[in-house]
Enzyme design. Sequence first.
Site, PDB file in Angstrom:
ATOM      1  N   LYS A  17       0.820  -1.214   0.000  1.00 32.25           N
ATOM      2  CA  LYS A  17       0.000   0.000   0.000  1.00 32.25           C
ATOM      3  C   LYS A  17       0.851   1.261   0.000  1.00 32.25           C
ATOM      4  O   LYS A  17       0.522   2.241  -0.668  1.00 32.25           O
ATOM      5  CB  LYS A  17      -0.937   0.014   1.208  1.00 32.25           C
ATOM      6  CG  LYS A  17      -1.971  -1.084   1.229  1.00 32.25           C
ATOM      7  CD  LYS A  17      -2.982  -0.885   2.334  1.00 32.25           C
ATOM      8  CE  LYS A  17      -2.362  -0.814   3.711  1.00 32.25           C
ATOM      9  NZ  LYS A  17      -1.632  -2.058   4.080  1.00 32.25           N
ATOM     10  N   ARG A  92      -9.060   1.817  10.081  1.00 32.12           N
ATOM     11  CA  ARG A  92      -8.716   0.407  10.285  1.00 32.12           C
ATOM     12  C   ARG A  92      -9.894  -0.421  10.761  1.00 32.12           C
ATOM     13  O   ARG A  92      -9.841  -1.648  10.714  1.00 32.12           O
ATOM     14  CB  ARG A  92      -7.573   0.276  11.311  1.00 32.12           C
ATOM     15  CG  ARG A  92      -6.225   0.769  10.829  1.00 32.12           C
ATOM     16  CD  ARG A  92      -5.169   0.536  11.897  1.00 32.12           C
ATOM     17  NE  ARG A  92      -3.881   1.101  11.542  1.00 32.12           N
ATOM     18  CZ  ARG A  92      -2.959   0.473  10.829  1.00 32.12           C
ATOM     19  NH1 ARG A  92      -3.192  -0.751  10.401  1.00 32.12           N
ATOM     20  NH2 ARG A  92      -1.812   1.047  10.549  1.00 32.12           N
ATOM     21  N   ARG A 127      12.398 -10.303   3.594  1.00 30.87           N
ATOM     22  CA  ARG A 127      13.029  -8.993   3.722  1.00 30.87           C
ATOM     23  C   ARG A 127      14.182  -9.039   4.719  1.00 30.87           C
ATOM     24  O   ARG A 127      14.111  -9.702   5.740  1.00 30.87           O
ATOM     25  CB  ARG A 127      12.001  -7.946   4.162  1.00 30.87           C
ATOM     26  CG  ARG A 127      10.929  -7.728   3.128  1.00 30.87           C
ATOM     27  CD  ARG A 127      10.171  -6.423   3.310  1.00 30.87           C
ATOM     28  NE  ARG A 127       9.430  -6.324   4.563  1.00 30.87           N
ATOM     29  CZ  ARG A 127       8.366  -5.527   4.712  1.00 30.87           C
ATOM     30  NH1 ARG A 127       7.953  -4.779   3.701  1.00 30.87           N
ATOM     31  NH2 ARG A 127       7.733  -5.478   5.880  1.00 30.87           N
ATOM     32  N   ARG A 160      13.828  -8.212  10.533  1.00 21.09           N
ATOM     33  CA  ARG A 160      13.102  -7.498  11.583  1.00 21.09           C
ATOM     34  C   ARG A 160      12.081  -8.421  12.246  1.00 21.09           C
ATOM     35  O   ARG A 160      11.533  -9.322  11.603  1.00 21.09           O
ATOM     36  CB  ARG A 160      12.361  -6.288  10.996  1.00 21.09           C
ATOM     37  CG  ARG A 160      13.258  -5.253  10.379  1.00 21.09           C
ATOM     38  CD  ARG A 160      12.473  -4.023   9.986  1.00 21.09           C
ATOM     39  NE  ARG A 160      11.226  -4.354   9.294  1.00 21.09           N
ATOM     40  CZ  ARG A 160      10.351  -3.448   8.883  1.00 21.09           C
ATOM     41  NH1 ARG A 160      10.563  -2.171   9.103  1.00 21.09           N
ATOM     42  NH2 ARG A 160       9.245  -3.808   8.253  1.00 21.09           N
ATOM     43  N   ARG A 171      -0.273 -10.602  12.348  1.00 16.63           N
ATOM     44  CA  ARG A 171      -0.731  -9.310  11.817  1.00 16.63           C
ATOM     45  C   ARG A 171      -1.839  -9.524  10.786  1.00 16.63           C
ATOM     46  O   ARG A 171      -2.802  -8.754  10.725  1.00 16.63           O
ATOM     47  CB  ARG A 171       0.442  -8.549  11.192  1.00 16.63           C
ATOM     48  CG  ARG A 171       1.456  -8.050  12.211  1.00 16.63           C
ATOM     49  CD  ARG A 171       2.674  -7.475  11.538  1.00 16.63           C
ATOM     50  NE  ARG A 171       2.363  -6.252  10.791  1.00 16.63           N
ATOM     51  CZ  ARG A 171       3.203  -5.681   9.926  1.00 16.63           C
ATOM     52  NH1 ARG A 171       4.384  -6.218   9.684  1.00 16.63           N
ATOM     53  NH2 ARG A 171       2.857  -4.569   9.304  1.00 16.63           N
TER      54      ARG A 171
END
Length: 216
Positions: A17, A92, A127, A160, A171
């Site tokens: 996004k 949200r 990542r 991370r 999440r």
Amino acid sequence: MGEPVKLVLLGPPGAGKGTQAANLCERYGIPAISTGNMIRAAIAAGTPMGLAAKAVIDRGGLVADDVVVGIVKERLAQPDCEAGFVLDGFPRTIPQAEALEALGVELDAVVELELADETIIQRMSGRRVCPDCGASYHLTYQPPKAEGVCDECGAALSCRADDMPETVAERLRVYHSQTAPLSAFYRERGLLRTVQGQEQVADTTALMMKAVEDLA
């Protein structure tokens, strides 16, 4: 579609996004509004809403809807939003969406970026970041020249905590339970446009631009 261009971007974490918000802002000359960035800016500026948010964050809590809505209201009142905006990360929840309506904010469209959970987990868990200089990589899409080592400064790369597969899965669970219901909320209002995330970012961008330009 007439000006101003007022958009909300929906989509799960890791769907891209932020990248698409930046592309839309460049295309239409409007600001990207991220609630996370706004809260940090409000805290730094010492606004009443910022101070309220800081008190909650300092206690380790989540910023309440009325504080977040207040910060959004402050931000949308600034002159650079007169030509429109892209809201990324807000609303949200259904109550936040209802609060946005109560502010009298009329949206042109809500664009939902869809991507399979498995694809998101694969993307995010791949990542890697450099803890020293902040450079970012991806094991599949943008690998470092030497495995596990930053091209820029030679430091060892790390994953991370937010990008760990189990964290990403949690999440996504929260997103599906709290944020996904917004799809039906905005579909009922005739505002929802859906874009399927593609393998290549440029292909997703092309679909995103078409979804917005086709609003006319």
